[in-house]
Design a protein around this motif. Structure first.
Motif, PDB file in Angstrom:
ATOM      1  N   PHE A 192       0.840  -1.194   0.000  1.00 33.55           N
ATOM      2  CA  PHE A 192       0.000   0.000   0.000  1.00 33.55           C
ATOM      3  C   PHE A 192       0.879   1.249   0.000  1.00 33.55           C
ATOM      4  CE2 PHE A 192      -2.469   3.413   1.823  1.00 33.55           C
ATOM      5  CZ  PHE A 192      -3.705   3.264   1.204  1.00 33.55           C
ATOM      6  N   GLY A 193       0.844   1.991  -1.086  1.00 38.34           N
ATOM      7  CA  GLY A 193       1.557   3.268  -1.167  1.00 38.34           C
ATOM      8  C   GLY A 193       2.990   3.191  -0.689  1.00 38.34           C
ATOM      9  N   ASN A 194       3.337   4.070   0.247  1.00 34.08           N
ATOM     10  CA  ASN A 194       4.692   4.116   0.790  1.00 34.08           C
ATOM     11  C   ASN A 194       4.804   3.426   2.142  1.00 34.08           C
ATOM     12  OD1 ASN A 194       5.789   5.544  -1.367  1.00 34.08           O
ATOM     13  ND2 ASN A 194       5.086   7.499  -0.532  1.00 34.08           N
ATOM     14  N   CYS A 195       3.873   2.566   2.471  1.00 33.09           N
ATOM     15  CA  CYS A 195       3.912   1.867   3.761  1.00 33.09           C
ATOM     16  C   CYS A 195       5.172   1.017   3.833  1.00 33.09           C
ATOM     17  CB  CYS A 195       2.667   0.984   3.925  1.00 33.09           C
ATOM     18  SG  CYS A 195       2.611   0.142   5.523  1.00 33.09           S
ATOM     19  N   SER A 196       5.841   1.061   4.963  1.00 31.70           N
ATOM     20  CA  SER A 196       7.096   0.319   5.119  1.00 31.70           C
ATOM     21  C   SER A 196       6.971  -0.877   6.060  1.00 31.70           C
ATOM     22  CB  SER A 196       8.196   1.261   5.613  1.00 31.70           C
ATOM     23  OG  SER A 196       7.833   1.787   6.884  1.00 31.70           O
ATOM     24  N   MET A 205      -3.489 -11.069   1.561  1.00 29.06           N
ATOM     25  CA  MET A 205      -2.513 -11.500   0.562  1.00 29.06           C
ATOM     26  C   MET A 205      -3.283 -11.877  -0.688  1.00 29.06           C
ATOM     27  SD  MET A 205       0.145 -13.509   3.048  1.00 29.06           S
ATOM     28  CE  MET A 205       1.615 -13.301   2.061  1.00 29.06           C
ATOM     29  N   GLU A 206      -3.025 -11.136  -1.747  1.00 26.68           N
ATOM     30  CA  GLU A 206      -3.785 -11.309  -2.986  1.00 26.68           C
ATOM     31  C   GLU A 206      -2.869 -11.715  -4.126  1.00 26.68           C
ATOM     32  OE1 GLU A 206      -6.873  -7.647  -1.993  1.00 26.68           O
ATOM     33  OE2 GLU A 206      -5.349  -7.380  -3.529  1.00 26.68           O
ATOM     34  N   ILE A 207      -3.439 -12.486  -5.037  1.00 28.70           N
ATOM     35  CA  ILE A 207      -2.730 -12.852  -6.255  1.00 28.70           C
ATOM     36  C   ILE A 207      -3.637 -12.512  -7.429  1.00 28.70           C
ATOM     37  CG2 ILE A 207      -1.449 -14.661  -7.473  1.00 28.70           C
ATOM     38  CD1 ILE A 207      -1.407 -16.228  -4.808  1.00 28.70           C
ATOM     39  N   PRO A 208      -3.745 -11.208  -7.724  1.00 28.33           N
ATOM     40  CA  PRO A 208      -4.579 -10.833  -8.874  1.00 28.33           C
ATOM     41  C   PRO A 208      -3.864 -11.258 -10.149  1.00 28.33           C
ATOM     42  CG  PRO A 208      -3.503  -8.898  -7.967  1.00 28.33           C
ATOM     43  CD  PRO A 208      -3.136 -10.060  -7.086  1.00 28.33           C
ATOM     44  N   LEU A 266      -1.129  -5.209   8.649  1.00 28.55           N
ATOM     45  CA  LEU A 266      -2.370  -5.286   9.442  1.00 28.55           C
ATOM     46  C   LEU A 266      -3.275  -4.078   9.203  1.00 28.55           C
ATOM     47  CD1 LEU A 266      -0.989  -6.613  12.846  1.00 28.55           C
ATOM     48  CD2 LEU A 266      -2.448  -7.827  11.223  1.00 28.55           C
ATOM     49  N   LYS A 267      -2.695  -2.888   9.269  1.00 29.76           N
ATOM     50  CA  LYS A 267      -3.484  -1.660   9.109  1.00 29.76           C
ATOM     51  C   LYS A 267      -4.172  -1.620   7.740  1.00 29.76           C
ATOM     52  CE  LYS A 267      -2.934   3.346   8.684  1.00 29.76           C
ATOM     53  NZ  LYS A 267      -1.955   4.444   8.672  1.00 29.76           N
ATOM     54  N   ARG A 277      -8.664  -3.241   3.174  1.00 31.11           N
ATOM     55  CA  ARG A 277      -8.830  -4.060   1.967  1.00 31.11           C
ATOM     56  C   ARG A 277      -9.855  -5.161   2.201  1.00 31.11           C
ATOM     57  NH1 ARG A 277      -6.136  -2.658  -2.348  1.00 31.11           N
ATOM     58  NH2 ARG A 277      -6.452  -4.674  -3.291  1.00 31.11           N
ATOM     59  N   LEU A 278      -9.824  -5.764   3.372  1.00 32.05           N
ATOM     60  CA  LEU A 278     -10.749  -6.860   3.663  1.00 32.05           C
ATOM     61  C   LEU A 278     -12.167  -6.364   3.889  1.00 32.05           C
ATOM     62  CD1 LEU A 278      -8.448  -9.001   5.978  1.00 32.05           C
ATOM     63  CD2 LEU A 278      -9.112  -9.514   3.621  1.00 32.05           C
ATOM     64  N   ALA A 279     -12.320  -5.080   4.251  1.00 34.09           N
ATOM     65  CA  ALA A 279     -13.643  -4.528   4.525  1.00 34.09           C
ATOM     66  C   ALA A 279     -14.416  -4.218   3.241  1.00 34.09           C
ATOM     67  CB  ALA A 279     -13.508  -3.255   5.361  1.00 34.09           C
TER      68      ALA A 279
END
Length: 188
Positions: A120-124, A140-143, A158-159, A164-166
């Motif tokens: 997600f973006g710049n999340c580290s 964990m996705e495999i599009p 987690l954050k 994403r799951l919602a």
């Protein structure tokens, strides 16, 4: 030769002991008991440092192993022979910076395996692939597009997994935590 005979004596003694005859017979001369027999080095994954599970040999490395699951999620790794699903190649190309990251799931010290990071973006946020899947809390996705070769792997901390799951999904989804649990990994 002599080593093979010693292994046989040790194997026979261990079998006698395990069959309940341990107190009735003495070990053959020169046989090693469970206390003195050399222990096999436990196989651990070069990516997540977990023991057990679907470990495959790492190409060019003596006694180096990698989970098939981890090899799929670590961008530098690949399977050299798709028929035998081994060995795992590319371990020498894993970015050294990955070893400086600390897994947010297992919290083992930095330098314990190699981590992937949130997409997600710049999340580290960082985590071992198998740790994230076994937690059951990381998205964990495999599009993939059936008309194109290969697939894309996306994972979230987690954050960002919560958001994403919602959201509603169209089509089928894959619960990677249940697949990862099937690996029989010891997270101790």
């Amino acid at each position: 030769g002599e080593r093979e005979r010693e292994r046989e004596r040790t194997r026979d003694w261990v079998n006698i002991w395990e069959d309940g005859g341990g107190g009735k017979k003495k070990p053959p001369a020169g046989a090693k008991t469970a206390k003195t027999a050399p222990r096999e080095k436990k196989k651990t994954c070069v990516v997540c440092d977990a023991e057990g599970g679907a470990l495959k040999p790492v190409a060019g490395g003596r006694d180096r192993w990698c989970h098939l699951f981890c090899s799929n999620w670590m961008p530098e790794l690949y399977i050299k022979d798709l028929k035998t699903m081994e060995p795992v190649g590319g371990a020498e190309n894993i970015d050294a910076d990955r070893a400086t990251l600390r897994c947010e799931v297992c919290a083992k010290p930095k330098g314990t395996g190699s981590c992937i990071q949130c997409d997600f973006g710049n999340c580290s946020a960082a985590y071992h692939p198998l740790c994230a899947a076994l937690s059951g809390k990381h998205c964990m996705e495999i599009p993939s597009d059936m008309n194109e070769d290969g697939c894309e792997y996306k994972s979230y901390c987690l954050k960002h997994s919560k958001s994403r799951l919602a959201r509603p999904k169209g089509g089928a989804s894959l619960d990677l935590s249940s697949i990862a649990k099937g690996y029989g990994v010891d997270r101790a």
